[in-house]
Design an enzyme around this catalytic site. Structure first.
Site, PDB file in Angstrom:
ATOM      1  N   HIS A  30       0.837  -1.201   0.000  1.00  0.00           N
ATOM      2  CA  HIS A  30       0.000   0.000   0.000  1.00  0.00           C
ATOM      3  C   HIS A  30       0.874   1.254   0.000  1.00  0.00           C
ATOM      4  CE1 HIS A  30      -4.013  -1.902   0.913  1.00  0.00           C
ATOM      5  NE2 HIS A  30      -3.170  -2.908   1.057  1.00  0.00           N
ATOM      6  N   ASP A 128      -6.745   5.329   1.768  1.00  0.00           N
ATOM      7  CA  ASP A 128      -6.510   3.952   1.327  1.00  0.00           C
ATOM      8  C   ASP A 128      -7.830   3.185   1.363  1.00  0.00           C
ATOM      9  OD1 ASP A 128      -3.853   1.884   1.495  1.00  0.00           O
ATOM     10  OD2 ASP A 128      -5.808   0.994   1.877  1.00  0.00           O
ATOM     11  N   THR A 151      -5.267   0.257  -4.333  1.00  0.00           N
ATOM     12  CA  THR A 151      -3.863   0.074  -4.711  1.00  0.00           C
ATOM     13  C   THR A 151      -3.642  -1.199  -5.529  1.00  0.00           C
ATOM     14  OG1 THR A 151      -3.572  -0.880  -2.519  1.00  0.00           O
ATOM     15  CG2 THR A 151      -2.882   1.401  -2.792  1.00  0.00           C
ATOM     16  N   VAL A 355      15.642  -5.990  -1.691  1.00  0.00           N
ATOM     17  CA  VAL A 355      16.283  -5.548  -2.929  1.00  0.00           C
ATOM     18  C   VAL A 355      15.407  -4.446  -3.507  1.00  0.00           C
ATOM     19  CG1 VAL A 355      17.183  -7.872  -3.423  1.00  0.00           C
ATOM     20  CG2 VAL A 355      15.054  -7.136  -4.510  1.00  0.00           C
ATOM     21  N   GLN A 357      13.337  -3.630  -5.989  1.00  0.00           N
ATOM     22  CA  GLN A 357      12.741  -4.471  -7.037  1.00  0.00           C
ATOM     23  C   GLN A 357      12.545  -3.740  -8.370  1.00  0.00           C
ATOM     24  OE1 GLN A 357       9.755  -7.547  -6.178  1.00  0.00           O
ATOM     25  NE2 GLN A 357       8.356  -6.359  -7.423  1.00  0.00           N
ATOM     26  N   HIS A 372       4.529 -13.703  -7.045  1.00  0.00           N
ATOM     27  CA  HIS A 372       3.275 -13.999  -6.346  1.00  0.00           C
ATOM     28  C   HIS A 372       2.119 -13.156  -6.890  1.00  0.00           C
ATOM     29  CE1 HIS A 372       4.252 -10.182  -4.607  1.00  0.00           C
ATOM     30  NE2 HIS A 372       3.430 -10.266  -3.583  1.00  0.00           N
ATOM     31  N   TRP A 375      -0.045  -6.758  -6.594  1.00  0.00           N
ATOM     32  CA  TRP A 375      -0.323  -5.883  -7.737  1.00  0.00           C
ATOM     33  C   TRP A 375       0.841  -4.951  -8.079  1.00  0.00           C
ATOM     34  CZ3 TRP A 375      -2.773  -6.307 -11.892  1.00  0.00           C
ATOM     35  CH2 TRP A 375      -3.029  -5.210 -12.715  1.00  0.00           C
ATOM     36  N   SER A 377       3.989  -5.673  -7.836  1.00  0.00           N
ATOM     37  CA  SER A 377       4.939  -6.474  -8.611  1.00  0.00           C
ATOM     38  C   SER A 377       4.462  -6.594 -10.052  1.00  0.00           C
ATOM     39  CB  SER A 377       5.097  -7.864  -7.984  1.00  0.00           C
ATOM     40  OG  SER A 377       5.713  -7.729  -6.720  1.00  0.00           O
ATOM     41  N   GLU A 380       4.977  -3.251 -11.839  1.00  0.00           N
ATOM     42  CA  GLU A 380       6.402  -2.994 -12.073  1.00  0.00           C
ATOM     43  C   GLU A 380       6.909  -3.865 -13.223  1.00  0.00           C
ATOM     44  OE1 GLU A 380       7.852  -3.574  -8.056  1.00  0.00           O
ATOM     45  OE2 GLU A 380       6.671  -1.860  -7.372  1.00  0.00           O
ATOM     46  N   ASP A 396      -5.643 -11.208  -3.163  1.00  0.00           N
ATOM     47  CA  ASP A 396      -6.114 -10.881  -4.520  1.00  0.00           C
ATOM     48  C   ASP A 396      -5.212 -11.450  -5.614  1.00  0.00           C
ATOM     49  OD1 ASP A 396      -3.920  -9.341  -3.883  1.00  0.00           O
ATOM     50  OD2 ASP A 396      -4.654  -7.526  -4.863  1.00  0.00           O
TER      51      ASP A 396
HETATM   52  N1  UDP Z   1       9.635  -4.863  -2.821  1.00  0.00           N
HETATM   53  C1  UDP Z   1      10.942  -4.483  -3.027  1.00  0.00           C
HETATM   54  N2  UDP Z   1      11.928  -5.292  -2.593  1.00  0.00           N
HETATM   55  C2  UDP Z   1      11.707  -6.480  -1.972  1.00  0.00           C
HETATM   56  C3  UDP Z   1      10.354  -6.892  -1.790  1.00  0.00           C
HETATM   57  C4  UDP Z   1       9.346  -6.055  -2.243  1.00  0.00           C
HETATM   58  O1  UDP Z   1      11.217  -3.408  -3.585  1.00  0.00           O
HETATM   59  O2  UDP Z   1      12.678  -7.143  -1.602  1.00  0.00           O
HETATM   60  C5  UDP Z   1       8.563  -3.943  -3.241  1.00  0.00           C
HETATM   61  C6  UDP Z   1       7.999  -4.292  -4.588  1.00  0.00           C
HETATM   62  O3  UDP Z   1       8.738  -3.677  -5.613  1.00  0.00           O
HETATM   63  C7  UDP Z   1       6.586  -3.764  -4.480  1.00  0.00           C
HETATM   64  C8  UDP Z   1       6.245  -3.905  -3.008  1.00  0.00           C
HETATM   65  O4  UDP Z   1       7.484  -4.016  -2.319  1.00  0.00           O
HETATM   66  O5  UDP Z   1       6.558  -2.393  -4.836  1.00  0.00           O
HETATM   67  C9  UDP Z   1       5.443  -5.150  -2.714  1.00  0.00           C
HETATM   68  O6  UDP Z   1       4.151  -4.986  -3.162  1.00  0.00           O
HETATM   69  P1  UDP Z   1       3.346  -6.123  -3.913  1.00  0.00           P
HETATM   70  O7  UDP Z   1       1.993  -5.564  -4.168  1.00  0.00           O
HETATM   71  O8  UDP Z   1       4.084  -6.604  -5.099  1.00  0.00           O
HETATM   72  O9  UDP Z   1       3.289  -7.335  -2.911  1.00  0.00           O
HETATM   73  P2  UDP Z   1       3.024  -7.470  -1.319  1.00  0.00           P
HETATM   74  O10 UDP Z   1       4.356  -7.336  -0.688  1.00  0.00           O
HETATM   75  O11 UDP Z   1       2.055  -6.414  -0.913  1.00  0.00           O
HETATM   76  O12 UDP Z   1       2.488  -8.852  -1.202  1.00  0.00           O
END
Ligand code: UDP
Length: 493
Positions: A30, A128, A151, A355, A357, A372, A375, A377, A380, A396
């Site tokens: 979020h 949110d 989001t 990392v 991402q 996984h 959203w 991910s 991106e 989701d």
């Molecule tokens: N993320 C990152 N590095 C990591 C793990 C996650 O930058 O090692 C970021 C990823 O790029 C995304 C967010 O954390 O922007 C995770 O959101 P997402 O909706 O993909 O999954 P959630 O973590 O909510 O299940």
């Protein structure tokens, strides 16, 4: 307050620019899109922005992300929210810590949000989705327009908006079956977020209350773009999902306009993955991550390790051992075994660290994302044209995985289990699908087309750009007491 909230100019604001207060809930899933929205509105559209932060954050990833935002954009104002104490352990024993934080925010909002909005001189509030039903009445009381930011995907948003109607129709006491979202498509029962099968789950109660409240918002923002989810965006905007929804602004994919300073500092500490990626040939690396907030079960981690070893490709794997990063103290070798780490050394890099991402997905060495399908991910990946091998696990993510497959961004391993199902996906299946996806040039081409569509959407004149501009005009009109009814987002129906 009331009228003063509408007319006052924020202390750091330029005359005429709306002062928009952003109210995220919890978790990087979020926070990341909220910070991207903050930067897009501030740097791209000249708005004054304040970001509400509930302290302390649940994870350390959130605190460093927030610190980075303020370091890079000192004129975005931080509004701290000290939550009302709430003993979740007795009321919701064992509940997900991020859902517990949503609940704490929901209970604090009626008491704390009013003074905060009034004191800040807000032109508009963007809350949110997890806080919609508690934030809208507070803003309404103060005559501050309240927008809700969803989001995740537009398809999931349409499901959420329709779900209360579905429940009313099937009646209490019936399980959740396949849900046919009007104007979109059917979401099979097996793709409905696990928690929603339990009406007493803390998440279900929040989900339904927020879904019902959507018609009372002044507008809805979603981090999605028309070309990727045409059915859902059109159905939400055209009124076929539920009648009476306010204007829907599809403004995605929200992207960082600037690398945050913390990112660069973190690079110096955790640079091993960057240096390693730089040494790999173009389009040779499989990036594997299941997001910021869930750990795979140990036996599934072992199968995934064996699958990555067997696939023969280079890989970068971000492993999580606990739901909240602060609790994730174990060593990689304990989780995966020294033998595995030795055998894949050089070909595979495994890390438990955060990392960056978005940067990983931008890297020319990365060819495939085993994801996984959180959203963020997905968006991106779409922005960078990296094909996805979708392995949804929770919430989701199956809905999002279907979007990935329909849009041509990747493939969804539909038979693979998710949380709550006992089956463990075996190493051979993982290796086989990874090899197939790595050899699929057609998939890479389609993912590149999605990237082109994403960049057209956010470019000047694109669908998302126009939606964002229409949203800002609406906030400005409210500020000037102009009736905003003519300032709806672009329609695609
Ligand atoms: N993320 C990152 N590095 C990591 C793990 C996650 O930058 O090692 C970021 C990823 O790029 C995304 C967010 O954390 O922007 C995770 O959101 P997402 O909706 O993909 O999954 P959630 O973590 O909510 O299940």
């Amino acid at each position: 307050m009331s009228s003063s909230a509408l007319s006052s100019t924020s202390s750091h604001g330029s005359r005429g620019a709306p002062h928009i207060i952003l109210l995220p809930s919890a978790g990087m899933g979020h926070l990341v899109p909220f910070t991207h929205l903050a930067v897009a509105l501030f740097a791209g559209h000249g708005c004054d922005i304040s970001l509400v932060t509930a302290l302390p954050t649940v994870s350390s990833a959130e605190s460093s992300h927030i610190a980075a935002l303020y370091a890079a954009f000192p004129n975005i104002r931080q509004l701290d929210l000290r939550l009302v104490p709430f003993d979740a352990s007795s009321e919701f024993p064992g509940a997900d810590p991020f859902y517990v934080r949503y609940e704490a925010l929901r209970r604090s909002a009626p008491l704390l949000l009013g003074p905060l909005l009034a004191g800040a001189g807000a032109s508009a509030l963007v809350a949110d989705i997890a806080l919609a039903s508690v934030a809208i009445p507070v803003a309404r009381e103060l005559h501050v327009p309240c927008f809700v930011f969803f989001t995740a995907s537009a398809t999931m948003f349409s499901f959420k908006a329709y779900f209360p109607t579905y429940l009313d129709a099937v009646g209490a006491g019936h399980g959740v079956g396949d849900v046919d979202v009007p104007g979109v498509y059917q979401i099979p029962s097996s793709s409905v977020p696990q928690a929603l099968h339990d009406p007493d789950n803390i998440f279900t109660r929040q989900f339904v209350a927020n879904g019902r409240a959507l018609v009372t918002a002044d507008g809805l923002l979603v981090n999605a773009f028309h070309a990727m989810e045409p059915e859902a965006v059109e159905a939400l905007q055209g009124g076929s999902v539920v009648s009476g929804l306010p204007p829907v602004f599809a403004v995605g994919p929200l992207m960082p306009v600037n690398d945050l300073r913390e990112t660069r500092e973190a690079a110096q500490e955790q640079g091993d993955y960057r240096a390693w990626l730089d040494e790999q040939p173009p389009r040779s690396v499989v990036y594997v991550s299941f997001g910021s907030r869930k750990a795979l079960p140990k036996d599934q981690i072992n199968e995934l390790a064996a699958g990555l070893e067997a696939c023969g490709h280079r890989f970068l794997w971000v492993v999580k051992g606990a739901v909240v990063d602060r609790d994730d103290a174990g060593e990689l070798s304990e989780l995966l075994g020294e033998g595995f780490l030795r055998r894949v050394q050089g070909r595979g890099l495994v890390t438990k660290s955060w990392v960056e991402q978005e940067e990983v997905l931008r890297h020319p060495a990365v060819a495939l994302f085993v994801s996984h399908c959180g959203w963020n991910s997905v968006t991106e990946s779409a922005s960078n044209g990296v094909p996805v091998l979708a392995w949804p696990r929770f919430a989701d993510q199956r809905v999002n995985a279907r979007v990935v497959a329909r849009a041509g961004l990747g493939v969804w391993a539909e038979q693979w289990s998710w949380e709550g199902e006992e089956a463990v996906v075996r190493a051979e299946e993982i290796a086989e699908l990874v090899m197939e996806a790595m050899g699929d040039d057609g998939m890479a081409e389609k993912a590149a087309n999605v990237r082109e569509a994403a960049s057209r959407a956010v470019a000047d004149g694109g669908t998302s750009y126009r939606s964002m501009a229409a949203f800002v005009r609406r906030c400005t009109a409210w500020r000037r007491c102009i009736r905003p009814c003519q300032l709806n987002p672009p329609q695609y129906t």
